[in-house]
Scaffold this motif. Structure first.
Motif, mmCIF file in Angstrom:
data_model
loop_
_atom_site.group_PDB
_atom_site.id
_atom_site.type_symbol
_atom_site.label_atom_id
_atom_site.label_comp_id
_atom_site.label_asym_id
_atom_site.label_seq_id
_atom_site.Cartn_x
_atom_site.Cartn_y
_atom_site.Cartn_z
ATOM 1 N N TYR A 175 0.850 -1.188 0.000
ATOM 2 C CA TYR A 175 0.000 0.000 0.000
ATOM 3 C C TYR A 175 0.888 1.240 0.000
ATOM 4 O O TYR A 175 1.842 1.323 0.766
ATOM 5 N N ASP A 176 0.548 2.187 -0.866
ATOM 6 C CA ASP A 176 1.239 3.472 -0.900
ATOM 7 C C ASP A 176 0.296 4.531 -0.329
ATOM 8 O O ASP A 176 -0.802 4.743 -0.864
ATOM 9 N N PHE A 177 0.724 5.184 0.744
ATOM 10 C CA PHE A 177 -0.068 6.235 1.385
ATOM 11 C C PHE A 177 0.521 7.603 1.020
ATOM 12 O O PHE A 177 1.711 7.840 1.239
ATOM 13 N N TYR A 178 -0.294 8.494 0.502
ATOM 14 C CA TYR A 178 0.127 9.855 0.187
ATOM 15 C C TYR A 178 -0.470 10.786 1.246
ATOM 16 O O TYR A 178 -1.693 10.835 1.423
ATOM 17 N N TYR A 179 0.385 11.503 1.952
ATOM 18 C CA TYR A 179 -0.068 12.290 3.085
ATOM 19 C C TYR A 179 0.533 13.692 3.046
ATOM 20 O O TYR A 179 1.572 13.947 2.425
ATOM 21 N N ASP A 180 -0.131 14.628 3.744
ATOM 22 C CA ASP A 180 0.314 16.021 3.732
ATOM 23 C C ASP A 180 1.223 16.316 4.918
ATOM 24 O O ASP A 180 1.600 15.416 5.680
ATOM 25 N N THR A 181 1.572 17.584 5.095
ATOM 26 C CA THR A 181 2.502 17.962 6.159
ATOM 27 C C THR A 181 1.905 17.782 7.549
ATOM 28 O O THR A 181 2.634 17.799 8.538
ATOM 29 N N ASP A 182 0.579 17.623 7.636
ATOM 30 C CA ASP A 182 -0.082 17.346 8.914
ATOM 31 C C ASP A 182 -0.212 15.856 9.166
ATOM 32 O O ASP A 182 -0.907 15.438 10.084
ATOM 33 N N PHE A 183 0.430 15.045 8.333
ATOM 34 C CA PHE A 183 0.389 13.573 8.431
ATOM 35 C C PHE A 183 -1.022 13.033 8.243
ATOM 36 O O PHE A 183 -1.376 11.994 8.787
ATOM 37 N N ARG A 184 -1.822 13.723 7.463
ATOM 38 C CA ARG A 184 -3.172 13.258 7.147
ATOM 39 C C ARG A 184 -3.164 12.633 5.757
ATOM 40 O O ARG A 184 -2.742 13.252 4.778
ATOM 41 N N ILE A 185 -3.634 11.386 5.661
ATOM 42 C CA ILE A 185 -3.659 10.682 4.380
ATOM 43 C C ILE A 185 -4.687 11.331 3.460
ATOM 44 O O ILE A 185 -5.824 11.599 3.858
ATOM 45 N N LYS A 186 -4.302 11.530 2.201
ATOM 46 C CA LYS A 186 -5.198 12.138 1.217
ATOM 47 C C LYS A 186 -5.542 11.192 0.068
ATOM 48 O O LYS A 186 -6.593 11.313 -0.544
ATOM 49 N N GLU A 187 -4.637 10.258 -0.207
ATOM 50 C CA GLU A 187 -4.887 9.243 -1.241
ATOM 51 C C GLU A 187 -4.092 7.992 -0.884
ATOM 52 O O GLU A 187 -3.123 8.060 -0.124
ATOM 53 N N TRP A 188 -4.520 6.860 -1.449
ATOM 54 C CA TRP A 188 -3.706 5.661 -1.300
ATOM 55 C C TRP A 188 -3.822 4.774 -2.525
ATOM 56 O O TRP A 188 -4.761 4.894 -3.308
ATOM 57 N N VAL A 189 -2.833 3.896 -2.664
ATOM 58 C CA VAL A 189 -2.774 2.944 -3.765
ATOM 59 C C VAL A 189 -2.623 1.551 -3.162
ATOM 60 O O VAL A 189 -1.752 1.320 -2.311
ATOM 61 N N PHE A 190 -3.463 0.628 -3.618
ATOM 62 C CA PHE A 190 -3.329 -0.778 -3.240
ATOM 63 C C PHE A 190 -2.689 -1.509 -4.405
ATOM 64 O O PHE A 190 -3.124 -1.387 -5.553
ATOM 65 N N ARG A 191 -1.606 -2.251 -4.117
ATOM 66 C CA ARG A 191 -0.912 -3.032 -5.140
ATOM 67 C C ARG A 191 -0.865 -4.497 -4.707
ATOM 68 O O ARG A 191 -0.090 -4.869 -3.841
ATOM 69 N N LYS A 192 -1.748 -5.290 -5.303
ATOM 70 C CA LYS A 192 -1.840 -6.703 -4.937
ATOM 71 C C LYS A 192 -0.545 -7.422 -5.271
ATOM 72 O O LYS A 192 0.004 -7.268 -6.363
ATOM 73 N N SER A 193 -0.047 -8.196 -4.311
ATOM 74 C CA SER A 193 1.192 -8.972 -4.460
ATOM 75 C C SER A 193 2.375 -8.091 -4.831
ATOM 76 O O SER A 193 3.320 -8.546 -5.477
ATOM 77 N N ASN A 194 2.311 -6.811 -4.446
ATOM 78 C CA ASN A 194 3.406 -5.861 -4.659
ATOM 79 C C ASN A 194 3.725 -5.660 -6.140
ATOM 80 O O ASN A 194 4.890 -5.422 -6.523
ATOM 81 N N THR A 195 2.717 -5.764 -6.993
ATOM 82 C CA THR A 195 2.932 -5.499 -8.411
ATOM 83 C C THR A 195 3.217 -4.010 -8.624
ATOM 84 O O THR A 195 2.713 -3.163 -7.887
ATOM 85 N N PRO A 196 4.010 -3.653 -9.640
ATOM 86 C CA PRO A 196 4.293 -2.233 -9.897
ATOM 87 C C PRO A 196 3.037 -1.442 -10.254
ATOM 88 O O PRO A 196 2.899 -0.276 -9.884
ATOM 89 N N GLU A 197 2.115 -2.072 -10.973
ATOM 90 C CA GLU A 197 0.897 -1.386 -11.392
ATOM 91 C C GLU A 197 -0.153 -1.408 -10.284
ATOM 92 O O GLU A 197 -0.330 -2.424 -9.607
ATOM 93 N N PRO A 198 -0.862 -0.296 -10.087
ATOM 94 C CA PRO A 198 -1.883 -0.232 -9.031
ATOM 95 C C PRO A 198 -3.039 -1.192 -9.289
ATOM 96 O O PRO A 198 -3.465 -1.369 -10.428
ATOM 97 N N SER A 199 -3.521 -1.813 -8.220
ATOM 98 C CA SER A 199 -4.738 -2.618 -8.303
ATOM 99 C C SER A 199 -5.968 -1.760 -8.016
ATOM 100 O O SER A 199 -7.058 -2.042 -8.523
ATOM 101 N N MET A 200 -5.777 -0.711 -7.208
ATOM 102 C CA MET A 200 -6.862 0.204 -6.888
ATOM 103 C C MET A 200 -6.281 1.497 -6.320
ATOM 104 O O MET A 200 -5.305 1.459 -5.571
ATOM 105 N N ILE A 201 -6.887 2.627 -6.665
ATOM 106 C CA ILE A 201 -6.475 3.930 -6.149
ATOM 107 C C ILE A 201 -7.727 4.678 -5.711
ATOM 108 O O ILE A 201 -8.695 4.757 -6.484
ATOM 109 N N THR A 202 -7.725 5.224 -4.500
ATOM 110 C CA THR A 202 -8.860 6.037 -4.062
ATOM 111 C C THR A 202 -8.380 7.222 -3.227
ATOM 112 O O THR A 202 -7.247 7.250 -2.748
ATOM 113 N N THR A 203 -9.286 8.149 -3.044
ATOM 114 C CA THR A 203 -9.054 9.283 -2.157
ATOM 115 C C THR A 203 -9.287 8.883 -0.709
ATOM 116 O O THR A 203 -9.844 7.820 -0.418
#
Length: 238
Positions: A175-203
Protein backbone atom coordinates in the motif's frame (compact mmCIF):
# COMPACT_ATOMS: atom_id res chain seq x y z
CA UNK A 1 -3.70 -6.85 5.76
CA UNK A 2 -1.91 -8.25 8.67
CA UNK A 3 -0.24 -7.00 11.77
CA UNK A 4 2.77 -4.71 12.01
CA UNK A 5 5.47 -3.74 14.46
CA UNK A 6 7.03 -0.28 14.20
CA UNK A 7 10.13 0.51 16.17
CA UNK A 8 10.15 3.55 18.50
CA UNK A 9 13.73 4.74 19.03
CA UNK A 10 14.96 6.99 21.76
CA UNK A 11 18.31 7.63 23.40
CA UNK A 12 19.22 9.20 26.73
CA UNK A 13 21.71 8.62 29.56
CA UNK A 14 20.36 6.90 32.65
CA UNK A 15 22.45 9.21 34.76
CA UNK A 16 20.78 12.29 33.29
CA UNK A 17 17.39 11.08 34.49
CA UNK A 18 18.57 11.36 38.04
CA UNK A 19 19.64 14.99 37.77
CA UNK A 20 17.83 18.20 38.46
CA UNK A 21 17.91 20.74 35.66
CA UNK A 22 18.73 24.28 36.78
CA UNK A 23 17.23 27.26 35.02
CA UNK A 24 18.71 30.65 35.94
CA UNK A 25 16.68 33.81 35.49
CA UNK A 26 17.90 37.38 35.95
CA UNK A 27 16.76 37.81 39.54
CA UNK A 28 16.42 34.28 40.81
CA UNK A 29 17.31 30.67 40.29
CA UNK A 30 14.48 28.22 39.65
CA UNK A 31 15.02 24.50 40.21
CA UNK A 32 13.05 22.39 37.73
CA UNK A 33 12.82 18.63 38.20
CA UNK A 34 12.55 16.50 35.06
CA UNK A 35 11.19 13.03 35.75
CA UNK A 36 12.43 10.01 33.77
CA UNK A 37 9.11 9.72 31.92
CA UNK A 38 9.20 13.39 30.95
CA UNK A 39 12.76 13.00 29.74
CA UNK A 40 11.77 10.04 27.59
CA UNK A 41 8.90 11.99 26.05
CA UNK A 42 11.30 14.78 25.11
CA UNK A 43 13.91 12.46 23.62
CA UNK A 44 11.58 10.02 21.87
CA UNK A 45 11.26 10.58 18.12
CA UNK A 46 8.19 9.29 16.33
CA UNK A 47 8.54 7.39 13.08
CA UNK A 48 6.53 8.57 10.09
CA UNK A 49 4.11 5.66 10.59
CA UNK A 50 3.60 6.63 14.23
CA UNK A 51 3.14 10.28 13.28
CA UNK A 52 0.37 9.33 10.84
CA UNK A 53 -1.30 7.10 13.44
CA UNK A 54 -1.19 9.77 16.14
CA UNK A 55 -2.41 12.45 13.73
CA UNK A 56 -5.51 10.27 13.41
CA UNK A 57 -6.03 9.96 17.16
CA UNK A 58 -4.21 6.77 18.12
CA UNK A 59 -3.67 8.08 21.66
CA UNK A 60 -7.46 7.88 22.21
CA UNK A 61 -7.72 4.24 21.10
CA UNK A 62 -6.91 2.93 24.59
CA UNK A 63 -10.24 4.36 25.77
CA UNK A 64 -12.33 2.57 23.15
CA UNK A 65 -14.39 -0.34 24.44
CA UNK A 66 -16.59 -0.80 21.38
CA UNK A 67 -16.83 0.48 17.83
CA UNK A 68 -19.70 0.01 15.38
CA UNK A 69 -19.76 0.82 11.69
CA UNK A 70 -21.31 -0.05 8.35
CA UNK A 71 -18.99 -0.69 5.40
CA UNK A 72 -20.56 0.41 2.10
CA UNK A 73 -19.48 -0.06 -1.50
CA UNK A 74 -21.14 1.64 -4.48
CA UNK A 75 -19.92 0.40 -7.85
CA UNK A 76 -21.96 2.03 -10.56
CA UNK A 77 -25.60 1.29 -9.72
CA UNK A 78 -24.72 -1.65 -7.48
CA UNK A 79 -24.68 -1.20 -3.71
CA UNK A 80 -23.24 -3.53 -1.07
CA UNK A 81 -23.03 -3.14 2.68
CA UNK A 82 -22.34 -5.02 5.89
CA UNK A 83 -22.23 -3.83 9.49
CA UNK A 84 -19.95 -4.63 12.41
CA UNK A 85 -19.79 -4.42 16.17
CA UNK A 86 -16.28 -4.88 17.55
CA UNK A 87 -15.02 -4.90 21.12
CA UNK A 88 -11.24 -4.60 20.69
CA UNK A 89 -10.38 -5.27 24.34
CA UNK A 90 -12.24 -8.60 24.43
CA UNK A 91 -11.83 -9.40 20.69
CA UNK A 92 -15.57 -10.00 20.31
CA UNK A 93 -16.89 -9.36 16.79
CA UNK A 94 -20.41 -9.43 15.35
CA UNK A 95 -21.19 -9.29 11.63
CA UNK A 96 -24.61 -8.10 10.47
CA UNK A 97 -25.43 -8.75 6.81
CA UNK A 98 -28.52 -9.38 4.71
CA UNK A 99 -27.72 -13.09 4.82
CA UNK A 100 -26.90 -13.68 8.47
CA UNK A 101 -25.69 -12.44 11.85
CA UNK A 102 -22.46 -14.02 13.03
CA UNK A 103 -20.80 -13.48 16.41
CA UNK A 104 -17.36 -14.80 17.30
CA UNK A 105 -14.22 -14.12 19.29
CA UNK A 106 -11.00 -13.58 17.36
CA UNK A 107 -8.99 -15.54 19.93
CA UNK A 108 -11.14 -18.63 19.33
CA UNK A 109 -11.17 -18.97 15.55
CA UNK A 110 -12.06 -22.08 13.53
CA UNK A 111 -12.31 -22.82 9.81
CA UNK A 112 -16.01 -21.97 9.73
CA UNK A 113 -15.34 -18.40 10.85
CA UNK A 114 -12.43 -17.68 8.51
CA UNK A 115 -14.63 -16.12 5.81
CA UNK A 116 -16.32 -13.75 8.27
CA UNK A 117 -12.99 -12.79 9.79
CA UNK A 118 -11.49 -12.07 6.37
CA UNK A 119 -14.34 -9.66 5.73
CA UNK A 120 -13.82 -8.05 9.13
CA UNK A 121 -10.08 -7.56 8.58
CA UNK A 122 -10.75 -5.99 5.18
CA UNK A 123 -13.39 -3.56 6.43
CA UNK A 124 -11.47 -2.67 9.59
CA UNK A 125 -8.39 -1.96 7.50
CA UNK A 126 -10.30 0.55 5.39
CA UNK A 127 -11.63 2.14 8.58
CA UNK A 128 -8.40 2.30 10.60
CA UNK A 129 -5.50 1.88 8.18
CA UNK A 130 -3.46 4.68 9.84
CA UNK A 131 -3.45 2.62 13.04
CA UNK A 132 -2.52 -0.58 11.22
CA UNK A 133 0.72 1.10 10.22
CA UNK A 134 1.84 0.60 13.83
CA UNK A 135 -0.34 -2.36 14.78
CA UNK A 136 0.67 -4.81 12.06
CA UNK A 137 3.68 -7.12 12.15
CA UNK A 138 5.67 -8.68 9.34
CA UNK A 139 5.98 -5.52 7.27
CA UNK A 140 8.58 -3.29 5.66
CA UNK A 141 7.99 0.47 5.61
CA UNK A 142 9.73 2.97 3.34
CA UNK A 143 9.13 6.71 2.92
CA UNK A 144 9.65 9.36 0.27
CA UNK A 145 9.72 13.08 1.03
CA UNK A 146 8.13 14.26 -2.22
CA UNK A 147 5.86 12.27 -4.51
CA UNK A 148 3.03 13.05 -6.93
CA UNK A 149 -0.36 11.84 -5.75
CA UNK A 150 -1.97 9.71 -8.49
CA UNK A 151 -5.43 11.34 -8.47
CA UNK A 152 -5.00 14.98 -7.44
CA UNK A 153 -1.43 15.26 -8.79
CA UNK A 154 -0.55 17.13 -5.59
CA UNK A 155 3.03 17.07 -4.38
CA UNK A 156 2.76 15.10 -1.14
CA UNK A 157 4.84 12.81 1.02
CA UNK A 158 4.63 9.06 0.54
CA UNK A 159 4.80 6.03 2.80
CA UNK A 160 4.82 2.49 1.42
CA UNK A 161 4.02 -0.53 3.58
CA UNK A 162 4.86 -3.98 2.21
CA UNK A 163 3.50 -7.09 3.92
CA UNK A 164 5.63 -10.19 3.94
CA UNK A 165 4.70 -13.20 1.84
CA UNK A 166 3.88 -15.46 4.75
CA UNK A 167 0.86 -15.52 7.02
CA UNK A 168 -2.23 -13.33 7.05
CA UNK A 169 -5.08 -13.36 4.57
CA UNK A 170 -3.38 -11.44 1.75
CA UNK A 171 0.37 -12.00 1.96
CA UNK A 172 2.75 -9.93 -0.13
CA UNK A 173 0.45 -6.95 -0.72
CA UNK A 174 1.66 -3.34 -0.72
CA UNK A 175 0.00 0.00 0.00
CA UNK A 176 1.24 3.47 -0.90
CA UNK A 177 -0.07 6.24 1.38
CA UNK A 178 0.13 9.86 0.19
CA UNK A 179 -0.07 12.29 3.09
CA UNK A 180 0.31 16.02 3.73
CA UNK A 181 2.50 17.96 6.16
CA UNK A 182 -0.08 17.35 8.91
CA UNK A 183 0.39 13.57 8.43
CA UNK A 184 -3.17 13.26 7.15
CA UNK A 185 -3.66 10.68 4.38
CA UNK A 186 -5.20 12.14 1.22
CA UNK A 187 -4.89 9.24 -1.24
CA UNK A 188 -3.71 5.66 -1.30
CA UNK A 189 -2.77 2.94 -3.77
CA UNK A 190 -3.33 -0.78 -3.24
CA UNK A 191 -0.91 -3.03 -5.14
CA UNK A 192 -1.84 -6.70 -4.94
CA UNK A 193 1.19 -8.97 -4.46
CA UNK A 194 3.41 -5.86 -4.66
CA UNK A 195 2.93 -5.50 -8.41
CA UNK A 196 4.29 -2.23 -9.90
CA UNK A 197 0.90 -1.39 -11.39
CA UNK A 198 -1.88 -0.23 -9.03
CA UNK A 199 -4.74 -2.62 -8.30
CA UNK A 200 -6.86 0.20 -6.89
CA UNK A 201 -6.48 3.93 -6.15
CA UNK A 202 -8.86 6.04 -4.06
CA UNK A 203 -9.05 9.28 -2.16
CA UNK A 204 -9.22 9.70 1.61
CA UNK A 205 -11.75 12.37 2.50
CA UNK A 206 -14.66 13.43 4.70
CA UNK A 207 -12.63 13.16 7.91
CA UNK A 208 -14.76 13.10 11.06
CA UNK A 209 -13.77 12.97 14.73
CA UNK A 210 -15.42 10.27 16.88
CA UNK A 211 -14.33 10.78 20.49
CA UNK A 212 -10.82 11.55 19.29
CA UNK A 213 -10.72 8.76 16.70
CA UNK A 214 -10.37 10.49 13.32
CA UNK A 215 -11.85 8.53 10.44
CA UNK A 216 -11.91 9.27 6.71
CA UNK A 217 -15.46 8.23 5.91
CA UNK A 218 -15.26 8.38 2.11
CA UNK A 219 -12.95 6.91 -0.54
CA UNK A 220 -13.55 7.48 -4.28
CA UNK A 221 -11.57 6.38 -7.32
CA UNK A 222 -10.45 8.76 -10.05
CA UNK A 223 -13.28 7.90 -12.42
CA UNK A 224 -15.95 8.16 -9.74
CA UNK A 225 -17.15 4.65 -10.56
CA UNK A 226 -16.18 3.26 -7.14
CA UNK A 227 -17.12 4.69 -3.76
CA UNK A 228 -16.21 3.02 -0.48
CA UNK A 229 -17.70 4.75 2.55
CA UNK A 230 -18.73 4.31 6.15
CA UNK A 231 -22.03 5.04 7.86
CA UNK A 232 -23.49 4.39 11.31
CA UNK A 233 -20.12 4.90 12.96
CA UNK A 234 -20.22 4.86 16.74
CA UNK A 235 -17.19 4.87 19.02
CA UNK A 236 -17.96 3.92 22.63
CA UNK A 237 -15.43 4.69 25.34
CA UNK A 238 -15.01 2.98 28.68
Amino acid sequence: MKNTLIWITYCFLFFSCQQKEVKVTKNSTTIEVTTPSEKQNIDKKLTVAESIAYANGLEFWKKVSEIRFTFNVDRGKDHFERSWKWKPKTKDVTLYSTKDTISYNRSEMDSILIDADQQFINDKFWLLAPYNLVWDTGTKITTKDIATAPISKERLQKLTILYNDKGGYTPGDAYDFYYDTDFRIKEWVFRKSNTPEPSMITTWEDYTDFNGIKIAKTHINKEGSLKVYFTNIKVINE
